[in-house]
Write a protein that holds these residues in place. Structure first.
Motif, PDB file in Angstrom:
ATOM      1  N   CYS A   1       3.279   4.443  -1.187  1.00 36.50           N
ATOM      2  CA  CYS A   1       3.460   5.360  -2.316  1.00 36.50           C
ATOM      3  C   CYS A   1       4.592   6.282  -1.885  1.00 36.50           C
TER       4      CYS A   1
ATOM      5  N   LEU B   1      -2.109  -0.423  -3.909  1.00 33.44           N
ATOM      6  CA  LEU B   1      -2.513   0.976  -3.670  1.00 33.44           C
ATOM      7  C   LEU B   1      -3.638   1.356  -4.634  1.00 33.44           C
TER       8      LEU B   1
ATOM      9  N   MET C   1       0.818  -1.220   0.000  1.00 28.25           N
ATOM     10  CA  MET C   1       0.000   0.000   0.000  1.00 28.25           C
ATOM     11  C   MET C   1       0.849   1.265   0.000  1.00 28.25           C
TER      12      MET C   1
END
Ligand SMILES: Cc1cc2nc3c(=O)[nH]c(=O)nc-3n(C[C@H](O)[C@H](O)[C@H](O)COP(=O)(O)OP(=O)(O)OC[C@H]3O[C@@H](n4cnc5c(N)ncnc54)[C@H](O)[C@@H]3O)c2cc1C
Length: 292
Positions: A62, A75, A60
């Motif tokens: 970024c 994500l 997940m």
């Protein structure tokens, strides 16, 4: 839909790999589920085990570092589009992600799922290839890296072996005066599957000439394709008409599209060239710091 599928939501990559390895071909990863659940409802697959990966922090992330953008495979595209620093460097990638489905779909859909589903028409794949992105894969034998351009091997087919999981997409941070663009054509105005798509990432020199280029196309062959001959036609040029026409001819030469109710093969081959020419123009204006 199979009523007997078991569900697991592991919290780390090792646990997910162990579950998938144990289930073998009957185990399926669930990221957003916007492809998987539809396919299960249509009876196109009936996994024995569904492994939900959205609770795994590594899938997940970024993170924009000095070398790479690291995108967790699960994500959501909704989260991606909320990152202005990512959009500033990769406007074409974020725009491709924004083309996927609706607001509701984007709240769940991931770039990892878009790639692992193996659709030749997946919107994020050509622009990931143009950005030279790499897949970080975890499996029972450890981790390995595969360039996005080699990840899909045919419609619905990928290099993933049973037990393997896509963990992350790594996109090299582009040099100065570099930008990307992706355009697709769909018969409707939205919520449709591309009949052709084209992506370009260009680096301009101080003199405005093209220093580096990567070109990729989608929906016109069994997998998205990187077209080196098209990039070669651009590098060193002023991106004038002759270079653009040579790049267009190069992409049309490698097209192997299907002929179906949504678009005849000849039409797809024509349109991909038109899209590429426009995408190059957008990427070049962005790289020069001009309005695109
Ligand atoms: C209404 C609607 C509109 C859509 N419009 C578009 C569109 O315009 N453009 C487009 O490209 N797509 C579109 N799609 C398809 C879909 O939304 C995208 O492909 C999306 O990115 C899939 O992501 P997901 O996270 O939902 O994947 P999922 O459905 O969770 O997974 C897809 C496949 O990949 C596998 N998988 C997922 N993550 C991993 C992983 N980390 N490791 C290994 N395998 C994995 C799953 O097992 C499954 O086989 C649309 C779908 C719907 C329902």
């Amino acid at each position: 839909m199979s009523a007997s599928a078991a569900y697991a939501a592991p919290e780390n990559v090792e646990a997910a790999v162990a579950l998938l390895a144990d289930a073998g071909p009957e185990g399926r990863v669930l990221a957003g589920g916007t492809d998987l659940i539809v396919q299960m409802r249509m009876g196109r697959c009936s996994p024995r085990l569904i492994v939900d990966v959205k609770r795994i922090p590594a899938l997940m992330i970024c993170e924009l570092g000095t070398e790479h953008l690291r995108l967790g495979a699960a994500l959501s595209t909704a989260e991606l589009r909320e990152r202005p620093e990512v959009r500033a460097l990769f406007p074409g990638l974020v725009e491709a992600a924004e083309l996927i489905g609706s607001e509701q779909v984007q709240g769940r859909a991931s770039l990892g799922g878009n790639l692992c589903n193996g659709s030749p028409a997946a919107d994020s794949v050509p622009v990931l290839i143009a950005a030279d992105a790499t897949c970080l894969i975890a499996g029972p034998a450890g981790t390995r890296e595969v360039p996005v351009e080699r990840f899909c091997t045919g419609p619905g087919e990928t290099v993933l072996a049973p037990g393997e999981l896509l963990v992350e997409l790594r996109v090299p941070r582009p040099p100065a005066r570099t930008a990307d663009a992706y355009l697709r054509f769909i018969p409707r105005t939205e919520m449709d599957i591309a009949v052709a798509g084209a992506a370009a990432q260009l680096e301009l020199g101080e003199d405005g000439r093209c220093r580096n280029a990567r070109v990729a196309i989608g929906a016109v062959a069994p997998t998205a394709l990187r077209v080196e001959e098209a990039a070669e036609a651009l590098v060193g040029s002023d991106l004038g008409e002759a270079a653009l026409e040579a790049a267009v001819a190069a992409v049309r030469a490698v097209c192997r599209p299907i002929d179906d109710v949504r678009a005849p093969a000849a039409y797809r081959t024509h349109v991909v060239g038109v899209l590429l020419k426009r995408a190059i123009g957008i990427a070049a204006r962005r790289a020069a710091g001009e309005p695109s």
